[in-house]
Design a protein around this motif. Sequence first.
Motif, PDB file in Angstrom:
ATOM      1  N   LEU A   3       0.831  -1.206   0.000  1.00 57.04           N
ATOM      2  CA  LEU A   3       0.000   0.000   0.000  1.00 57.04           C
ATOM      3  C   LEU A   3       0.868   1.259   0.000  1.00 57.04           C
ATOM      4  O   LEU A   3       0.556   2.230  -0.683  1.00 57.04           O
ATOM      5  N   GLU A   4       1.956   1.236   0.749  1.00 55.70           N
ATOM      6  CA  GLU A   4       2.847   2.399   0.762  1.00 55.70           C
ATOM      7  C   GLU A   4       3.489   2.616  -0.607  1.00 55.70           C
ATOM      8  O   GLU A   4       3.673   3.759  -1.040  1.00 55.70           O
ATOM      9  N   ALA A   8       3.117   5.881  -3.025  1.00 60.00           N
ATOM     10  CA  ALA A   8       4.311   6.588  -3.499  1.00 60.00           C
ATOM     11  C   ALA A   8       4.232   6.848  -5.003  1.00 60.00           C
ATOM     12  O   ALA A   8       4.683   7.901  -5.481  1.00 60.00           O
ATOM     13  N   VAL A   9       3.648   5.924  -5.778  1.00 61.11           N
ATOM     14  CA  VAL A   9       3.467   6.135  -7.212  1.00 61.11           C
ATOM     15  C   VAL A   9       2.604   7.372  -7.442  1.00 61.11           C
ATOM     16  O   VAL A   9       2.915   8.230  -8.274  1.00 61.11           O
ATOM     17  N   VAL A  10       1.518   7.489  -6.691  1.00 61.83           N
ATOM     18  CA  VAL A  10       0.613   8.627  -6.846  1.00 61.83           C
ATOM     19  C   VAL A  10       1.296   9.923  -6.416  1.00 61.83           C
ATOM     20  O   VAL A  10       1.172  10.949  -7.081  1.00 61.83           O
ATOM     21  N   ARG A  11       2.039   9.883  -5.312  1.00 65.53           N
ATOM     22  CA  ARG A  11       2.773  11.087  -4.880  1.00 65.53           C
ATOM     23  C   ARG A  11       3.772  11.509  -5.957  1.00 65.53           C
ATOM     24  O   ARG A  11       3.899  12.691  -6.275  1.00 65.53           O
ATOM     25  N   ILE A  69      -0.672  17.449  -1.182  1.00 67.94           N
ATOM     26  CA  ILE A  69      -1.456  16.275  -0.826  1.00 67.94           C
ATOM     27  C   ILE A  69      -1.800  16.374   0.656  1.00 67.94           C
ATOM     28  O   ILE A  69      -0.918  16.486   1.502  1.00 67.94           O
ATOM     29  N   HIS A  70      -3.100  16.334   0.940  1.00 68.45           N
ATOM     30  CA  HIS A  70      -3.576  16.422   2.322  1.00 68.45           C
ATOM     31  C   HIS A  70      -3.793  15.047   2.936  1.00 68.45           C
ATOM     32  O   HIS A  70      -3.476  14.841   4.105  1.00 68.45           O
ATOM     33  N   ASP A  71      -4.374  14.142   2.167  1.00 66.42           N
ATOM     34  CA  ASP A  71      -4.673  12.794   2.659  1.00 66.42           C
ATOM     35  C   ASP A  71      -4.503  11.787   1.547  1.00 66.42           C
ATOM     36  O   ASP A  71      -4.786  12.100   0.375  1.00 66.42           O
ATOM     37  N   GLN A  72      -4.076  10.578   1.910  1.00 66.36           N
ATOM     38  CA  GLN A  72      -4.051   9.454   0.981  1.00 66.36           C
ATOM     39  C   GLN A  72      -4.504   8.212   1.730  1.00 66.36           C
ATOM     40  O   GLN A  72      -4.061   7.967   2.856  1.00 66.36           O
ATOM     41  N   VAL A  73      -5.389   7.451   1.080  1.00 66.41           N
ATOM     42  CA  VAL A  73      -5.859   6.190   1.636  1.00 66.41           C
ATOM     43  C   VAL A  73      -5.713   5.148   0.536  1.00 66.41           C
ATOM     44  O   VAL A  73      -6.119   5.391  -0.603  1.00 66.41           O
ATOM     45  N   ALA A  74      -5.128   4.010   0.864  1.00 75.06           N
ATOM     46  CA  ALA A  74      -4.944   2.954  -0.127  1.00 75.06           C
ATOM     47  C   ALA A  74      -5.585   1.663   0.364  1.00 75.06           C
ATOM     48  O   ALA A  74      -5.549   1.351   1.566  1.00 75.06           O
ATOM     49  N   GLU A  75      -6.175   0.959  -0.590  1.00 79.54           N
ATOM     50  CA  GLU A  75      -6.742  -0.362  -0.318  1.00 79.54           C
ATOM     51  C   GLU A  75      -6.671  -1.162  -1.609  1.00 79.54           C
ATOM     52  O   GLU A  75      -7.011  -0.646  -2.684  1.00 79.54           O
ATOM     53  N   GLY A  76      -6.216  -2.386  -1.509  1.00 81.37           N
ATOM     54  CA  GLY A  76      -6.066  -3.207  -2.709  1.00 81.37           C
ATOM     55  C   GLY A  76      -5.098  -2.546  -3.668  1.00 81.37           C
ATOM     56  O   GLY A  76      -3.967  -2.250  -3.315  1.00 81.37           O
ATOM     57  N   ASP A  77      -5.574  -2.272  -4.883  1.00 80.84           N
ATOM     58  CA  ASP A  77      -4.715  -1.640  -5.895  1.00 80.84           C
ATOM     59  C   ASP A  77      -5.110  -0.193  -6.177  1.00 80.84           C
ATOM     60  O   ASP A  77      -4.700   0.387  -7.171  1.00 80.84           O
ATOM     61  N   LYS A  78      -5.907   0.395  -5.266  1.00 83.32           N
ATOM     62  CA  LYS A  78      -6.394   1.761  -5.472  1.00 83.32           C
ATOM     63  C   LYS A  78      -5.891   2.715  -4.387  1.00 83.32           C
ATOM     64  O   LYS A  78      -5.784   2.349  -3.224  1.00 83.32           O
ATOM     65  N   VAL A  79      -5.656   3.972  -4.813  1.00 80.87           N
ATOM     66  CA  VAL A  79      -5.238   5.041  -3.902  1.00 80.87           C
ATOM     67  C   VAL A  79      -6.206   6.205  -4.064  1.00 80.87           C
ATOM     68  O   VAL A  79      -6.431   6.673  -5.185  1.00 80.87           O
ATOM     69  N   THR A  80      -6.770   6.648  -2.953  1.00 76.55           N
ATOM     70  CA  THR A  80      -7.606   7.850  -2.950  1.00 76.55           C
ATOM     71  C   THR A  80      -6.775   8.979  -2.361  1.00 76.55           C
ATOM     72  O   THR A  80      -6.149   8.819  -1.313  1.00 76.55           O
ATOM     73  N   ILE A 105      -7.603  24.826  -6.675  1.00 77.53           N
ATOM     74  CA  ILE A 105      -8.499  23.773  -7.148  1.00 77.53           C
ATOM     75  C   ILE A 105      -8.393  22.616  -6.166  1.00 77.53           C
ATOM     76  O   ILE A 105      -7.304  22.057  -5.975  1.00 77.53           O
ATOM     77  N   GLU A 106      -9.500  22.290  -5.541  1.00 75.87           N
ATOM     78  CA  GLU A 106      -9.553  21.150  -4.621  1.00 75.87           C
ATOM     79  C   GLU A 106      -9.865  19.904  -5.437  1.00 75.87           C
ATOM     80  O   GLU A 106     -10.722  19.941  -6.328  1.00 75.87           O
ATOM     81  N   VAL A 107      -9.193  18.803  -5.136  1.00 75.41           N
ATOM     82  CA  VAL A 107      -9.346  17.571  -5.912  1.00 75.41           C
ATOM     83  C   VAL A 107      -9.420  16.370  -4.973  1.00 75.41           C
ATOM     84  O   VAL A 107      -8.682  16.299  -3.993  1.00 75.41           O
ATOM     85  N   ILE A 108     -10.303  15.447  -5.319  1.00 74.69           N
ATOM     86  CA  ILE A 108     -10.291  14.113  -4.717  1.00 74.69           C
ATOM     87  C   ILE A 108     -10.266  13.141  -5.879  1.00 74.69           C
ATOM     88  O   ILE A 108     -11.120  13.204  -6.766  1.00 74.69           O
TER      89      ILE A 108
END
Length: 136
Positions: A3-4, A8-11, A69-80, A105-108
């Motif tokens: 998950l980390e 890291a890919v998304v960051r 980036i304010h928050d990141q949550v990962a589960e399985g193969d997805k990162v929010t 611009i705020e994004v989720i």
Amino acid sequence: MSLEAIKAVVRRFNDEVIARGDRASFDALMQPDFVNRSAPAGAPNGPESMWNTFANVLRPALDNLVVTIHDQVAEGDKVTTRKTITGIHVGTLLGVEATGRTVTIEVIDIVRIANGRYAEHWGLNTLAATLAQLKN
């Protein structure tokens, strides 16, 4: 991947691609069959449409572009990720002439990672509200 590792890919994508406009990083981080599930109906939804958004819409219009980036949550193969994109409005942004004002611009978004690369994307953002504020 852990998950980390997928977080890291998304960051890395947010830093190197969105904030810095690095095409080599974009190519390294995108699956060739990537699908942007948030693209408007009938609009292109592959990798190049994502690159176009950053390279030809956001980056020319916003100077000193920063992704926080304010928050990141990962589960399985997805990162929010909940993030803010900011910059100084120095060029035309979707038809709105430069104002010199700070744009926020705020994004989720949710990204599915496969083999260390972006495979799918879903997202919500406040770009429409931001454009409306710039017109006032």
